[in-house]
Design a protein around this motif. Structure first.
Motif, mmCIF file in Angstrom:
data_model
loop_
_atom_site.group_PDB
_atom_site.id
_atom_site.type_symbol
_atom_site.label_atom_id
_atom_site.label_comp_id
_atom_site.label_asym_id
_atom_site.label_seq_id
_atom_site.Cartn_x
_atom_site.Cartn_y
_atom_site.Cartn_z
ATOM 1 N N TYR A 90 0.832 -1.210 0.000
ATOM 2 C CA TYR A 90 0.000 0.000 0.000
ATOM 3 C C TYR A 90 0.861 1.253 0.000
ATOM 4 C CZ TYR A 90 -3.854 -3.116 0.959
ATOM 5 O OH TYR A 90 -4.776 -4.121 0.858
ATOM 6 N N ASN A 124 2.370 3.272 -3.070
ATOM 7 C CA ASN A 124 1.616 4.044 -4.050
ATOM 8 C C ASN A 124 1.668 5.540 -3.740
ATOM 9 O OD1 ASN A 124 0.553 1.752 -5.556
ATOM 10 N ND2 ASN A 124 -0.440 1.287 -3.612
ATOM 11 N N SER A 176 -8.681 11.700 2.264
ATOM 12 C CA SER A 176 -9.137 10.333 2.522
ATOM 13 C C SER A 176 -9.435 10.127 3.997
ATOM 14 C CB SER A 176 -8.078 9.331 2.068
ATOM 15 O OG SER A 176 -7.954 9.371 0.674
ATOM 16 N N ALA A 231 -4.376 0.805 -8.581
ATOM 17 C CA ALA A 231 -4.076 1.440 -7.297
ATOM 18 C C ALA A 231 -2.849 2.330 -7.424
ATOM 19 C CB ALA A 231 -3.848 0.372 -6.236
ATOM 20 N N THR A 255 -10.780 9.702 -5.496
ATOM 21 C CA THR A 255 -9.846 9.146 -6.471
ATOM 22 C C THR A 255 -8.726 10.162 -6.693
ATOM 23 O OG1 THR A 255 -10.864 10.158 -8.411
ATOM 24 C CG2 THR A 255 -11.791 8.070 -7.673
ATOM 25 N N PRO A 256 -7.651 9.740 -7.347
ATOM 26 C CA PRO A 256 -6.575 10.702 -7.589
ATOM 27 C C PRO A 256 -7.039 11.928 -8.374
ATOM 28 C CG PRO A 256 -5.813 8.482 -8.031
ATOM 29 C CD PRO A 256 -7.279 8.377 -7.768
ATOM 30 N N ARG A 305 -1.495 7.784 -3.758
ATOM 31 C CA ARG A 305 -2.581 7.632 -2.788
ATOM 32 C C ARG A 305 -2.063 8.020 -1.403
ATOM 33 N NH1 ARG A 305 -6.968 5.600 -5.734
ATOM 34 N NH2 ARG A 305 -6.200 4.492 -7.536
ATOM 35 N N GLY A 309 -8.309 4.656 0.697
ATOM 36 C CA GLY A 309 -7.225 4.905 -0.250
ATOM 37 C C GLY A 309 -7.753 5.301 -1.615
ATOM 38 N N TYR A 310 -8.966 4.868 -1.912
ATOM 39 C CA TYR A 310 -9.563 5.135 -3.225
ATOM 40 C C TYR A 310 -10.526 6.319 -3.214
ATOM 41 C CZ TYR A 310 -7.821 0.589 -4.735
ATOM 42 O OH TYR A 310 -7.013 -0.465 -5.078
ATOM 43 N N TRP A 322 -2.318 5.998 1.888
ATOM 44 C CA TRP A 322 -1.470 4.824 2.080
ATOM 45 C C TRP A 322 0.007 5.191 2.095
ATOM 46 C CZ3 TRP A 322 -3.958 1.645 -2.479
ATOM 47 C CH2 TRP A 322 -5.240 1.223 -2.102
#
Lengths: 209, 423, 312
Positions: free
Chosen positions: B197, B200, B282, C207, B353-354, B203, B349-350, B206
């Protein structure tokens, strides 16, 4: 000690950079203003495509004259019968010129003596398919971008022959602002799921809207 | 030969059991069948039968995977005192810890398998035949450490059981290196899963150096808590000798780990909310909801409440001495960590979204059914493995001294047994 | 050429072992299957095709013959599954080319013509769109305030600007690092591509992507036969199988033949500038050298080959 000297140098650099920027800006302004004059003074071969920026990559402009919406002006206008006096025009002319903040009228761009041609601010005769030379009289920066591919649209592939659109393909010279239009449909969400309305209120203070 | 007999006897042991045992087995199979049916549907239609989306592309399956890796890693909390501190009482039950680890790793792997879109292409991961992106991909690392951990634990357990089956004294010298390896390996599986995690950069929820320590700390809460529950159950249901001192050691581990876990939570909350920026979005979604989207807030606050109550019970002597309260605290810890290291870790984490989109996710019935089936497979595996293991440990299943005699009497014995059953 | 570069990575002995192993498996089962050409089962494919599908090699490891076989099998499957004929070709990257893209955000008016043209060109299922056109509030670059689902009578809307986002073809792509089976990689022309027949569908790349540029086929793509673009390539716009990840690939089926990507062609305002970053006279290089450009989330170190600039 070293730190201080570094600090001073960096300030100096910043200053000189700032100074350089100002000089550059001045230069570019001069160039922008002077470009049409320089070319006009040359008097040689007015309106050869690509002549403004010979170093620009070669291109051809997708012709527009043969499109049906183009009228031959000389069908009505005979040579020398164009009245140069600004006035309200009737019949088949464009009614409104939303360009140039009311300072324009037909003969700002059209050549009254040779009505199937256009005329630059420095009195060059220009074909309708070379209208970009007219636009550049005022929009010099944009014109440069267009020559080099930073503005406009390339309709050929990305390599080999470069065919680009003329300014007037997108901008109606009598009303150059691009018109608003309905957008294509909203993007989908995954099959079987529903769109979620979680849109944040518009702020981030610009400035408090 | 002894090996064959070992498996034969182990297999036989599985079919010896009380009515309760059989009811339990049938119950688990029923759940497996139900989830299996859903899984066939998922195989036929694709993962469209879940609630996952391009916005939230990992969901309940990977949440459970993450939690279970922690449980598996926490078996080390039995192994360390048993072998490093040479605690006899814990060494008596360490096999149950290994079994727990094996089961948890297996379940974690199953959760990955049900999550991937093309399980038929799993062979692409086999080095040389397929293409295995090691050491670059963290997922490749995870595959290595998880399968390695599985093999290591299976190997150690098998060695112990097989030796005991043959009535041989185990030689600590022979398998201590493997034990030491397993201890480090246990830490690595959850660290690598955390790195999966935190690798990334896109994100921020994470991408956090505290993630791996948080993973380890929370695993050392949920793992021992689960072990305590299992040990007590085994003691009660099977009458397997589990000494209270073993449970007490686990309790202390779990209490300390809980305290550290909560401290880490506070550290993260401070960093996120003292000066809130885009990277806190988040966390804001998780704890307080974001622009009206708040499906996860009840989950995380329940988790925090459960953990706080549990640690309170564990820290106050009069409370934790009450067996009911103590067990409640253990259950609370397991559920709390399951939320916090599952849905509470993966989903935010999602979200957003980015690109800033807020698209919420909660599992649907299919995902829950398939997950329950994997849980049932896990419980079944644990039951069967533990049953054989305990029988061997208690000397109920043993290789006869005279193998020749055993082999000669094999056919007769089977006949006599089959004659016996109807009566 | 590019193929050689990649195959060389494997020692010959290993390669031989692998090939013979797979071949043996293949021959054995093919013999078992016999000459029967059973239809119906195996997802509308013949058993032989289903079998070859299962044992298909990684794109970079296929020999020329294997690749040809695979391409014709893809064409056959499209006929069987979607009832339409397609041609599927191999399009290796061009030499001396690294593609880059720049968008003039002062010219983008949010019409979404690119979005739809892309969908048609690339055979996208109804629930995937590679390009997100974000409606942004003027005076802010906060993506959290962006709206992708805007719906208005006409665009542009006052006080808004539009930011199209698609795969940035990062030069340091986090998605490629993430993939456990090397099913996605960056080709020599800088395009990050996916071997849809090698992807295991773990979605770790999704991800890893900081631009929401990767999409999963949650079910078999719903492509009506009359809307399929029959001009396809292996690494780009051919119909995708269920359960794999896909993404924008700068229209490799077009751009590797010298054409513009579909989104550039569709853009009615000329906001999109595409070209070869290695060519100092290219339009994209002019933009990079003469305009104030920025890249999205450059701080992440992904080195996008996708720039934004403004006329204003």
């Amino acid at each position: 000690m070293i730190i201080t000297s570094c600090y001073i140098t960096s300030i100096k650099n910043a200053e000189s950079a700032e100074g350089g920027r100002i000089v550059l800006r001045l230069l570019s302004m001069i160039v922008a203003v002077a470009t049409p004059c320089i070319i006009g003074a040359g008097e040689s071969d007015p309106g050869q495509p690509g002549q403004r920026y010979p170093e620009a990559p070669e291109f051809t402009v997708q012709p527009r004259k043969d499109k049906p919406k183009f009228d031959d002006c000389s069908r009505c206008h005979e040579e020398g019968d164009t009245d140069p006096e600004p006035r309200r025009l009737k019949t088949r002319h464009v009614r409104e010129i939303d360009h140039g903040g009311n300072r324009f009228w037909c003969l700002t761009c059209h050549d009254g003596d040779n009505i199937d041609y256009l005329r630059t601010s420095s009195n060059e005769n220009v074909d309708f398919d070379e209208s970009y030379l007219i636009c550049g009289s005022c929009h010099a920066d944009r014109q440069k971008d267009w020559y080099f591919g930073g503005h406009g649209k390339r309709v050929s592939g990305w390599q080999d022959e470069r065919v680009i659109l003329a300014c007037t393909e997108c901008h109606d010279p009598h009303k150059p602002a691009v018109k608003p239009r309905q957008p294509r449909p909203q993007p989908p969400v995954r099959i079987g799921l529903e769109r979620q309305e979680n849109h944040p209120p518009a702020t981030s203070r610009a400035w408090n809207r | 030969m002894a090996l064959l007999l070992f498996f034969r006897d182990a297999f036989r042991e599985l079919f010896r059991g009380s009515l309760l045992y059989w009811a339990w087995i049938v119950f688990l199979w029923a759940i497996i069948a139900l989830g299996g049916w859903s899984y066939i549907g998922q195989l036929n239609n694709g993962l469209v039968v879940t609630n996952m989306s391009n916005q939230v592309s990992w969901g309940f399956y990977i949440s459970n995977f993450t939690f279970l890796v922690g449980v598996a890693a926490a078996a080390v909390m039995l192994v360390i005192p048993a072998y490093i501190f040479d605690r006899k009482d814990i060494r008596d039950v360490v096999l149950l810890g290994d079994t727990m680890a094996v089961t948890a790793v297996m379940m974690a792997m199953l959760f990955v398998i049900v999550d991937i879109g093309r399980p038929d292409r799993i062979w692409h991961m086999i080095p040389l035949i397929g293409r295995f992106n090691f050491p670059v991909s963290l997922l490749a690392w995870d595959v290595i450490v998880l399968s390695g951990y599985l093999l290591l634990n299976l190997g150690i357990s098998f060695y112990l059981l097989f030796s005991h089956y043959q009535g041989r004294e185990v030689k600590l010298k022979t398998y201590l290196p493997f034990i030491m390896l397993a201890i480090f390996w246990a830490i690595s599986i959850h660290t690598v899963t955390a790195f999966l995690y935190s690798a990334n950069t896109g994100r921020p929820f994470w991408h956090n150096a505290l993630l791996a320590p948080r993973f380890i700390a929370s695993a050392f809460c949920s793992g021992p808590a689960l072990a305590i529950i299992i040990l007590q159950l085994v003691r009660k249901l099977v009458g397997y000798p589990v000494r209270q001192s073993a449970i007490d050691t686990l309790r202390v581990t779990m209490t300390v780990a809980l305290q550290i876990t909560l401290f880490f939570v506070i550290a993260d909350l401070f960093t996120d909310f003292y000066f809130e920026g885009a990277h806190s979005a988040s966390s804001r979604y998780l704890f307080f909801g974001l622009h009206g989207a708040a499906k996860l807030t009840p989950w995380i606050w329940s988790a925090l409440a459960l953990l706080v109550i549990a640690v309170t019970i564990l820290m106050i002597r009069t409370l934790r001495r009450n067996p009911v309260l103590f067990n409640i605290a253990c259950v609370m810890t397991v559920i709390g960590v399951w939320i916090e290291k599952g849905m509470g870790l993966v989903i935010p984490g999602y979200i957003p979204t980015p690109l800033g989109e807020i698209f919420e996710y909660l599992p649907n019935a299919t995902e829950v059914r398939i997950s329950l089936a994997i849980l049932a497979i896990g419980l079944l595996t644990f039951t069967l493995l533990a049953k054989v293991g305990m029988a061997i440990e208690r000397g109920q299943v043993r290789l006869r001294d005279d193998i020749e005699e055993e082999l000669a009497g094999l056919t007769n014995e089977e006949e006599s047994e089959s004659l016996k059953t109807p009566t | 050429m590019a193929r050689d570069k990649y195959t060389k990575k494997m020692p010959d002995a290993v390669d031989y072992y692998r090939r013979s192993f797979l071949k043996r498996l293949g021959v054995t089962t093919a013999a078992a299957v016999g000459a029967t050409y059973a239809h119906g089962a195996w997802g509308g494919k013949s058993l032989a095709d289903a079998f070859s599908d299962f044992f298909q090699q990684h794109y970079q490891r296929m020999t020329a013959e294997e690749l040809q076989e695979t391409l014709s099998r893809i064409e056959r499957k499209a006929q069987q599954q979607y009832g339409t004929g397609i041609t599927c070709t191999d399009t290796p990257p061009l030499e001396g080319v690294v593609f880059g893209y720049a968008i003039n955000i002062s010219k983008c008016k949010g019409y979404r013509d690119c979005v739809e043209a892309c969908a048609e060109e690339n055979n996208l299922p109804s629930d995937i769109r590679y390009i997100h056109v974000l409606e942004m509030d003027e005076g802010s670059m906060n993506l959290e305030l962006a709206d992708r689902y805007y719906e208005h009578e006409t665009v542009p809307v006052e006080g808004k600007y539009y930011l199209p986002v698609q795969c940035m073809q990062c030069d340091n792509p986090p998605c490629v690092k993430a993939c456990p089976v090397e099913a996605t990689w960056m080709d020599s022309d800088g395009i990050v591509v996916v071997d849809y027949d090698w992807c295991i569908g773990c979605r770790y790349c999704m991800a890893a992507c900081p631009y929401s540029a990767r999409f999963f086929n949650w079910t078999r793509p719903d492509l009506p036969a009359d809307r399929i673009n029959p001009d396809t390539n292996y690494i780009g716009n051919r119909p995708r199988p269920v359960g794999v990840v896909e993404k924008c690939h700068f229209c490799t089926q077009r751009t590797r033949k010298g054409r513009q990507p579909a989104c550039q062609e569709a853009c009615p305002t000329g906001a999109r500038i595409f070209g070869n970053l290695l060519d100092p006279n290219s339009e994209i290089r002019y933009v990079l050298e003469n305009k104030a450009v920025f890249r999205l989330k450059e701080d992440l170190g992904t080195e996008p080959k996708f720039w934004y600039f403004s006329d204003r």
